[in-house]
Motif scaffolding. Structure first.
Motif, PDB file in Angstrom:
ATOM      1  N   HIS A 172      12.024  -2.505  -5.271  1.00  0.00           N
ATOM      2  CA  HIS A 172      12.062  -3.754  -5.928  1.00  0.00           C
ATOM      3  C   HIS A 172      11.917  -3.495  -7.391  1.00  0.00           C
ATOM      4  CE1 HIS A 172      11.127  -6.004  -2.093  1.00  0.00           C
ATOM      5  NE2 HIS A 172      10.784  -4.647  -1.687  1.00  0.00           N
ATOM      6  N   VAL A 173      11.261  -2.496  -7.649  1.00  0.00           N
ATOM      7  CA  VAL A 173      11.361  -2.212  -9.290  1.00  0.00           C
ATOM      8  C   VAL A 173      12.636  -2.003  -9.803  1.00  0.00           C
ATOM      9  CG1 VAL A 173      10.549  -0.491 -11.221  1.00  0.00           C
ATOM     10  CG2 VAL A 173       8.952  -1.115  -9.190  1.00  0.00           C
ATOM     11  N   SER A 174      13.527  -1.247  -9.191  1.00  0.00           N
ATOM     12  CA  SER A 174      14.728  -1.081  -9.445  1.00  0.00           C
ATOM     13  C   SER A 174      15.815  -2.402  -9.588  1.00  0.00           C
ATOM     14  CB  SER A 174      15.904  -0.085  -8.362  1.00  0.00           C
ATOM     15  OG  SER A 174      14.804   0.930  -7.770  1.00  0.00           O
ATOM     16  N   ALA A 206       0.783  -1.238  -0.038  1.00  0.00           N
ATOM     17  CA  ALA A 206      -0.169  -0.020  -0.030  1.00  0.00           C
ATOM     18  C   ALA A 206       0.935   1.196  -0.163  1.00  0.00           C
ATOM     19  CB  ALA A 206      -0.842   0.017   1.225  1.00  0.00           C
ATOM     20  N   HIS A 207       1.807   1.277   0.533  1.00  0.00           N
ATOM     21  CA  HIS A 207       2.922   2.318   0.629  1.00  0.00           C
ATOM     22  C   HIS A 207       3.844   2.212  -0.633  1.00  0.00           C
ATOM     23  CE1 HIS A 207       6.806   3.948   2.122  1.00  0.00           C
ATOM     24  NE2 HIS A 207       5.945   4.941   2.480  1.00  0.00           N
ATOM     25  N   ILE A 208       3.407   3.176  -1.577  1.00  0.00           N
ATOM     26  CA  ILE A 208       4.095   3.048  -2.946  1.00  0.00           C
ATOM     27  C   ILE A 208       5.521   3.079  -2.981  1.00  0.00           C
ATOM     28  CG2 ILE A 208       4.188   3.970  -4.980  1.00  0.00           C
ATOM     29  CD1 ILE A 208       1.481   2.216  -4.493  1.00  0.00           C
ATOM     30  N   PRO A 209       6.229   4.080  -1.965  1.00  0.00           N
ATOM     31  CA  PRO A 209       7.696   4.223  -2.146  1.00  0.00           C
ATOM     32  C   PRO A 209       8.360   2.946  -1.693  1.00  0.00           C
ATOM     33  CG  PRO A 209       6.682   5.938  -0.918  1.00  0.00           C
ATOM     34  CD  PRO A 209       5.641   5.081  -1.234  1.00  0.00           C
ATOM     35  N   SER A 210       7.617   2.013  -0.747  1.00  0.00           N
ATOM     36  CA  SER A 210       8.151   0.603  -0.644  1.00  0.00           C
ATOM     37  C   SER A 210       8.358  -0.157  -1.844  1.00  0.00           C
ATOM     38  CB  SER A 210       7.421   0.105   0.310  1.00  0.00           C
ATOM     39  OG  SER A 210       7.405   0.791   1.638  1.00  0.00           O
ATOM     40  N   LEU A 224       5.595  -6.606 -13.537  1.00  0.00           N
ATOM     41  CA  LEU A 224       4.086  -6.879 -12.751  1.00  0.00           C
ATOM     42  C   LEU A 224       4.209  -6.472 -11.363  1.00  0.00           C
ATOM     43  CD1 LEU A 224       3.351 -10.383 -14.492  1.00  0.00           C
ATOM     44  CD2 LEU A 224       1.803  -8.480 -14.406  1.00  0.00           C
ATOM     45  N   LEU A 225       3.277  -5.833 -10.681  1.00  0.00           N
ATOM     46  CA  LEU A 225       3.096  -5.789  -9.224  1.00  0.00           C
ATOM     47  C   LEU A 225       2.221  -6.787  -8.814  1.00  0.00           C
ATOM     48  CD1 LEU A 225       4.372  -2.849 -10.073  1.00  0.00           C
ATOM     49  CD2 LEU A 225       2.824  -1.871  -8.531  1.00  0.00           C
ATOM     50  N   ARG A 226       2.646  -7.618  -8.036  1.00  0.00           N
ATOM     51  CA  ARG A 226       1.877  -8.763  -7.686  1.00  0.00           C
ATOM     52  C   ARG A 226       0.363  -8.429  -7.140  1.00  0.00           C
ATOM     53  NH1 ARG A 226       4.099 -13.900  -4.124  1.00  0.00           N
ATOM     54  NH2 ARG A 226       2.193 -15.292  -4.071  1.00  0.00           N
ATOM     55  N   ASN A 227      -0.551  -9.333  -7.833  1.00  0.00           N
ATOM     56  CA  ASN A 227      -1.921  -9.143  -7.555  1.00  0.00           C
ATOM     57  C   ASN A 227      -2.319  -7.718  -7.523  1.00  0.00           C
ATOM     58  OD1 ASN A 227      -4.141 -10.706  -7.236  1.00  0.00           O
ATOM     59  ND2 ASN A 227      -3.540 -11.528  -5.083  1.00  0.00           N
TER      60      ASN A 227
END
Ligand SMILES: CSC[C@@H](O)[C@@H](O)C(=O)COP(=O)(O)O
Ligand SMILES: [Zn+2]
Length: 215
Positions: free
Chosen positions: A161-163, A153-157, A174-177
């Motif tokens: 992972h994207v990097s 829910a906290h987008i900066p977190s 993909l962002l899971r679910n």
């Protein structure tokens, strides 16, 4: 920033408007989900601007308050009451990592199901399907792995992972679910990539089902 002209901004907003309308007709923005951006101007010394959808809008309708300009930190570059997409920082990171020109994010049932099914593996493996060529991968029986990152829910977190998992040869993550981010050098290419991903995810889903039911 002064290097962005009114014409450049209007062209970017018009590009987003056409893409938004096209994807909305496919029901790719359920419940105000999804966001779109296009870079405006070049990346100079790590600085850039992009036009992005405002947060929480019904993306199936057009209003005069649908888009705004932000900088590489996701901060609006003009006086506005609009809030950029809640996921703007993910766009910032993808622009920084890839130098791309457009990023489209949609939530669909197929991308969500497939991301959950392969979430523990960390990638969705796909092999030998013609649409892989849409990613400019031309080898015979090509195999790709679409990265999956955890969703918070906290987008900066999500951003680190994207990097970490972004693969420069695969123009999507993909962002899971949650949904997919797909990008390209421009909006034409980002759209092609997104359409190919969605085709491939439906293919993966249906193939798994076919295999499971024909045992
Ligand atoms: C309303 S569910 C979708 C949101 O939580 C989010 O994931 C999304 O894609 C849209 O957020 P937005 O801030 O409108 O760009
Ligand atoms: Zn989302």
């Amino acid at each position: 920033m002064s290097n962005i002209t009114l014409e450049m901004k209007q062209e970017a907003y018009q590009t987003l408007r056409v893409i938004k309308e096209t994807f909305a007709a496919r029901h790719w923005f359920p419940g105000t989900s999804g966001n779109l951006s296009v870079r405006v101007g070049d990346i100079l010394d790590g600085q850039f601007q992009f036009a992005i959808t405002a947060s929480g809008k019904d993306k199936s309708v057009h209003t005069p308050e649908d888009y705004l300009l932000v900088d590489e930190a996701g901060v609006p570059t003009e006086q506005t009451g609009l809030k950029p997409s809640a996921e703007t920082l993910i766009h910032c990171e993808i622009y920084k990592q890839t130098g791309c020109g457009a990023i489209f994010h949609v939530h669909t049932v197929f991308n969500s199901l497939v991301s959950e099914r392969y979430g523990d593996l960390g990638t969705v493996p796909i092999q030998g399907v013609e649409l892989i060529k849409a990613f400019n991968i031309w080898e015979e029986n090509a195999r790709i792995e679409v990265p999956i990152v955890p969703n918070f829910a906290h987008i900066p977190s999500i951003v680190p992972h994207v990097s970490e998992k972004l693969n420069p040869t695969i123009p999507g993550i993909l962002l899971r679910n949650h949904g997919i981010y797909a990008w390209g050098a421009n909006s034409f290419e980002a759209k092609r990539h997104l359409e190919a991903f969605e085709f491939l995810f439906e293919y993966v889903y249906r193939m798994e089902l076919l295999k499971a039911t024909s045992l």
